[in-house]
Design a protein around this motif. Structure first.
Motif, short mmCIF file in Angstrom:
data_model
loop_
_atom_site.label_atom_id
_atom_site.label_comp_id
_atom_site.label_asym_id
_atom_site.label_seq_id
_atom_site.Cartn_x
_atom_site.Cartn_y
_atom_site.Cartn_z
N VAL A 90 0.83 -1.21 0.00
CA VAL A 90 0.00 0.00 0.00
C VAL A 90 0.87 1.26 0.00
N PRO A 91 1.88 1.39 0.88
CA PRO A 91 2.71 2.60 0.79
C PRO A 91 3.45 2.71 -0.54
N SER A 92 3.85 1.58 -1.12
CA SER A 92 4.50 1.62 -2.43
C SER A 92 3.54 2.15 -3.49
N TYR A 93 2.28 1.71 -3.42
CA TYR A 93 1.26 2.21 -4.36
C TYR A 93 1.04 3.71 -4.17
N LEU A 94 0.99 4.16 -2.94
CA LEU A 94 0.80 5.59 -2.68
C LEU A 94 1.95 6.41 -3.23
N LYS A 95 3.16 5.95 -3.06
CA LYS A 95 4.33 6.66 -3.59
C LYS A 95 4.20 6.85 -5.10
N ALA A 96 3.69 5.84 -5.78
CA ALA A 96 3.61 5.88 -7.24
C ALA A 96 2.40 6.65 -7.75
N ASN A 97 1.34 6.77 -6.95
CA ASN A 97 0.08 7.24 -7.50
C ASN A 97 -0.58 8.43 -6.81
#
Length: 294
Positions: A90-97
């Motif tokens: 989830v934090p990886s997705y937030l960083k990207a999006n």
């Protein structure tokens, strides 16, 4: 026991960035700056970041954003810390999006506060719709947008925090979304808050924040609605610290400001804060960004 984890129950650019895959206990660190010039004055925004993996028995779950973008004739400084739990998807997705979603909101320039709230909520909806791929975990977030070196927009969900230094005085810009402060809303949505001896308050006995991205199994009782504030940057505004709760568990706001106020290099300041948190036996992942003005 770690607090957020589930219980076992326009001018010239000069950007310097070092991007490292967070691996083991290796720190992720870097810096950058941008200068704004006009006929009457000049202003500079510089930043530094330092992230270190904790000793809580899981892989690094913190991610950050620290970059500059040009959009519609404006220069934006984009800074964020995402502190994950139950995995890093989830934090990886937030960083990207997340920042793409914020800046693509049609109302961003006319009503940035509403745009940020809309983007937080729509991003959370996508995360929940894709929980098979992103997993059951979640993330806190603190985001800061600097517009042309003149305006600062800060938003957060969870307990990652933004603290401003104004004429030497610490001013917290974010709200720590702790379950005991939002008990009424949680109970209204069918949940409950536990407060067992020796532990922190938890939603349904599991999660120690009342707002977060993701967390599909608890989402009926959680919120992804951010608190948002706007600050006009003037000569009294010295710097802002963004950090995950791995720092704030062992240091109060004024202590942090006092510790780095005299350190002009924001990367050195961020590293000083994370190092001190480790010295004070913080076991959680520790992520810190310092944004300095002028």
């Amino acid at each position: 026991m770690q607090k957020k984890r589930y219980s076992s129950s326009m001018g010239c650019f000069h950007i310097i960035k070092r991007v490292i895959c967070i691996d083991g206990s290796s720190p992720d660190t870097g810096k950058g700056k941008i200068k704004f010039k006009s006929s009457s004055s000049s202003n500079e925004v510089s930043h530094g970041f330092h992230l270190v993996e904790g000793q809580s028995g899981h892989d690094m779950e913190d991610y950050h954003v620290a970059e500059y973008r040009e959009k519609k004739g404006h220069v934006l400084g984009l800074f964020a810390i995402f502190d994950g739990h139950l995995g890093d998807r989830v934090p990886s997705y937030l960083k990207a999006n997340l920042y793409n979603n914020i800046l693509e909101e049609p109302s961003f320039w006319a009503d940035p506060k509403s745009a940020i709230k809309n983007a937080y909520n729509s991003t959370d909806k996508v995360i929940l719709e894709n929980s098979m791929q992103l997993g059951p975990g979640g993330s806190t977030a603190v985001t800061a947008i600097v517009i042309d070196g003149k305006d600062l927009l800060v938003a957060n969900v969870g307990d990652s925090r933004a603290v401003l230094c104004q004429s030497g005085t610490a001013r917290q810009l974010t709200v720590d979304h702790e379950p005991h402060n939002e008990r009424r809303r949680i109970e209204k949505r069918g949940g409950f808050v536990t407060n067992l001896p020796g532990d922190v308050p938890r939603v349904n006995g599991q999660l120690a924040v009342a707002r977060a991205f993701g967390d599909e199994n608890l989402k009926a009782h959680l919120s992804s609605e951010p608190d948002v504030c706007n600050v006009r940057i003037d000569s009294s505004i010295e710097f802002v610290i963004l950090a995950s709760d791995g720092l704030w568990k062992v240091m109060d706001n004024q202590e942090a400001v006092n510790m780095v106020r005299s350190i002009r290099n924001p990367q050195a300041a961020a590293k000083r804060l994370t190092t001190e948190a480790l010295t004070r036996k913080s076991k959680d992942d520790i992520s810190c960004i310092v944004i300095r003005f002028g």
